[in-house]
Design a protein around this motif. Sequence first.
Motif, mmCIF file in Angstrom:
data_model
loop_
_atom_site.group_PDB
_atom_site.id
_atom_site.type_symbol
_atom_site.label_atom_id
_atom_site.label_comp_id
_atom_site.label_asym_id
_atom_site.label_seq_id
_atom_site.Cartn_x
_atom_site.Cartn_y
_atom_site.Cartn_z
ATOM 1 N N LYS A 41 0.841 -1.062 0.190
ATOM 2 C CA LYS A 41 -0.001 -0.059 0.128
ATOM 3 C C LYS A 41 0.754 1.328 -0.023
ATOM 4 C CE LYS A 41 -3.680 2.255 0.214
ATOM 5 N NZ LYS A 41 -4.687 2.375 -1.015
ATOM 6 N N ALA A 42 1.964 1.284 0.794
ATOM 7 C CA ALA A 42 3.042 2.558 0.743
ATOM 8 C C ALA A 42 3.497 2.739 -0.667
ATOM 9 C CB ALA A 42 3.923 2.267 1.858
ATOM 10 N N VAL A 43 3.765 1.538 -1.301
ATOM 11 C CA VAL A 43 4.245 1.712 -2.816
ATOM 12 C C VAL A 43 3.299 2.262 -3.647
ATOM 13 C CG1 VAL A 43 5.533 0.659 -4.811
ATOM 14 C CG2 VAL A 43 6.034 -0.193 -2.401
ATOM 15 N N LEU A 44 1.762 1.805 -3.607
ATOM 16 C CA LEU A 44 0.824 2.306 -4.213
ATOM 17 C C LEU A 44 0.433 3.770 -4.164
ATOM 18 C CD1 LEU A 44 -1.460 -0.600 -4.215
ATOM 19 C CD2 LEU A 44 -0.220 -0.149 -6.106
ATOM 20 N N ASN A 45 0.665 4.265 -2.920
ATOM 21 C CA ASN A 45 0.411 5.588 -2.543
ATOM 22 C C ASN A 45 1.624 6.596 -2.658
ATOM 23 O OD1 ASN A 45 1.598 5.511 -0.177
ATOM 24 N ND2 ASN A 45 -0.186 5.058 0.814
ATOM 25 N N GLY A 46 2.808 5.967 -3.074
ATOM 26 C CA GLY A 46 3.991 6.623 -3.387
ATOM 27 C C GLY A 46 4.677 7.143 -1.974
ATOM 28 N N LYS A 47 4.360 6.343 -0.720
ATOM 29 C CA LYS A 47 5.049 6.560 0.450
ATOM 30 C C LYS A 47 6.479 6.088 0.201
ATOM 31 C CE LYS A 47 4.489 8.459 4.747
ATOM 32 N NZ LYS A 47 4.297 9.784 4.885
ATOM 33 N N ILE A 48 6.393 4.868 -0.342
ATOM 34 C CA ILE A 48 7.814 4.314 -0.308
ATOM 35 C C ILE A 48 8.016 4.372 -2.018
ATOM 36 C CG2 ILE A 48 9.044 2.013 -0.418
ATOM 37 C CD1 ILE A 48 7.578 1.331 1.897
ATOM 38 N N ALA A 49 8.893 4.936 -2.536
ATOM 39 C CA ALA A 49 9.280 4.802 -3.837
ATOM 40 C C ALA A 49 10.901 5.079 -4.313
ATOM 41 C CB ALA A 49 8.692 6.241 -4.290
ATOM 42 N N ASN A 50 11.189 4.959 -5.554
ATOM 43 C CA ASN A 50 12.633 4.935 -5.987
ATOM 44 C C ASN A 50 12.531 6.227 -6.724
ATOM 45 O OD1 ASN A 50 11.405 4.356 -8.486
ATOM 46 N ND2 ASN A 50 12.321 2.298 -8.672
ATOM 47 N N LEU A 86 6.203 11.234 -10.405
ATOM 48 C CA LEU A 86 5.138 12.201 -9.715
ATOM 49 C C LEU A 86 5.580 13.556 -9.552
ATOM 50 C CD1 LEU A 86 5.108 9.923 -6.454
ATOM 51 C CD2 LEU A 86 3.531 9.921 -8.131
ATOM 52 N N GLU A 87 6.522 13.932 -9.678
ATOM 53 C CA GLU A 87 6.982 15.244 -9.571
ATOM 54 C C GLU A 87 6.551 16.015 -11.331
ATOM 55 O OE1 GLU A 87 11.185 15.622 -8.985
ATOM 56 O OE2 GLU A 87 10.862 15.218 -6.734
ATOM 57 N N LYS A 88 6.871 15.110 -12.228
ATOM 58 C CA LYS A 88 6.508 15.461 -13.605
ATOM 59 C C LYS A 88 5.186 15.757 -13.778
ATOM 60 C CE LYS A 88 7.131 13.574 -18.275
ATOM 61 N NZ LYS A 88 7.444 12.752 -19.232
ATOM 62 N N HIS A 89 4.322 14.846 -12.963
ATOM 63 C CA HIS A 89 2.909 14.867 -13.391
ATOM 64 C C HIS A 89 2.083 15.518 -12.359
ATOM 65 C CE1 HIS A 89 2.994 12.690 -16.947
ATOM 66 N NE2 HIS A 89 3.810 11.720 -16.629
ATOM 67 N N ASN A 90 2.898 16.416 -11.281
ATOM 68 C CA ASN A 90 2.168 17.320 -10.239
ATOM 69 C C ASN A 90 1.412 16.411 -9.326
ATOM 70 O OD1 ASN A 90 3.533 19.794 -11.282
ATOM 71 N ND2 ASN A 90 1.795 19.626 -12.887
ATOM 72 N N LEU A 91 1.866 15.308 -8.878
ATOM 73 C CA LEU A 91 1.137 14.306 -8.177
ATOM 74 C C LEU A 91 1.775 14.253 -6.534
ATOM 75 C CD1 LEU A 91 0.603 11.525 -10.540
ATOM 76 C CD2 LEU A 91 -1.101 13.172 -9.846
ATOM 77 N N THR A 92 2.925 15.036 -6.397
ATOM 78 C CA THR A 92 3.483 14.982 -5.271
ATOM 79 C C THR A 92 2.538 15.456 -3.830
ATOM 80 O OG1 THR A 92 4.459 17.177 -5.345
ATOM 81 C CG2 THR A 92 5.738 15.226 -6.185
ATOM 82 N N ASP A 93 1.656 16.146 -4.096
ATOM 83 C CA ASP A 93 0.882 16.456 -2.988
ATOM 84 C C ASP A 93 -0.120 15.295 -2.671
ATOM 85 O OD1 ASP A 93 -0.407 16.638 -5.539
ATOM 86 O OD2 ASP A 93 -2.033 18.027 -4.689
ATOM 87 N N LYS A 94 -0.157 14.467 -3.634
ATOM 88 C CA LYS A 94 -1.264 12.960 -3.052
ATOM 89 C C LYS A 94 -0.346 12.281 -2.521
ATOM 90 C CE LYS A 94 -4.636 14.195 -6.771
ATOM 91 N NZ LYS A 94 -5.048 13.455 -7.816
#
Length: 201
Positions: free
Chosen positions: A83-92, A99-107
Motif C-alpha cells: 500500500k505504501a508503494v501504491l500511494n508513493g510513500k515508498i518510492a525509488n 510524480l514530480e513531472k505530473h504534479n502528483l507529489t501533493d497526493k
Amino acid sequence: MNLDKVLSNLYKNYGENPGKMLVHTGTAGWILSCAAQLMAIWTNDKIPPEQKTFLIPQELGDGLINILSFYILTSSVKNLSSKAVLNGKIANKAIRKYLEKHNLTDKIGKIDFNIKKTENFGDIKEDFNAFKNGVDVIASTAGSILSCNIVTPILRNEYAAKQQVAANNVLAQKKENEKTPYNRFTMKDYQSILRHPGMRI
C-alpha cells in the motif's frame, strides 16, 4: 485441468505478485509440517496412548499458532508495504520523478491515492511493477522472519506453559487415585451406615 491451464493460473495469481506467492507457500509449508508431526505421533507405537492424549492436542495447538502467526503477520507486513508503494510513500528515484513531472507529489501518502490508476501510469509501469515486486518480496521475508523468530516462539511458550500446568494437574490426580484404589469413607458416611444397620461396607 491440463498443465497449461495450471501454469496460466499460477502466473495470473503469482506472476506479478511474488510476495503473495511467498506468503502462500510459506503457510502451506507450515500446514504440511503440522500434519506430518501429528501423523508421526499418531502412528508411533512407542508412544503410550495416555501420552498421545497430551501430545496430539499440544502439537495441534503449536501448529495452529505457527500457521496463523505466519500468515497474519507476514501478509499484514506485505500488504502495508504494498500500500505504501501504491500511494508513493515508498518510492525509488524513477517513481519520484514521475510524480514530480505530473504534479502528483501533493497526493503522496494519501489512502485513496494509487499510482497505478494515474492517467500516465504507462510511462512508469515497468519500473513501478519491478520496484513494487521487490518491496513485496522484502516485506514478506521480513514478516516471516519476525513471525518465526520472535512472535511465534513467544506465543508457543505461553501456550506450552498452560498445557504443562494442565498436564501436571491431570498426572497429580492420576497418582492420587492410584494411591487410593478403594473408596474412602468420611465420618458422615460412617454415621449414615450406623443409622442403617442393614448397610454393609
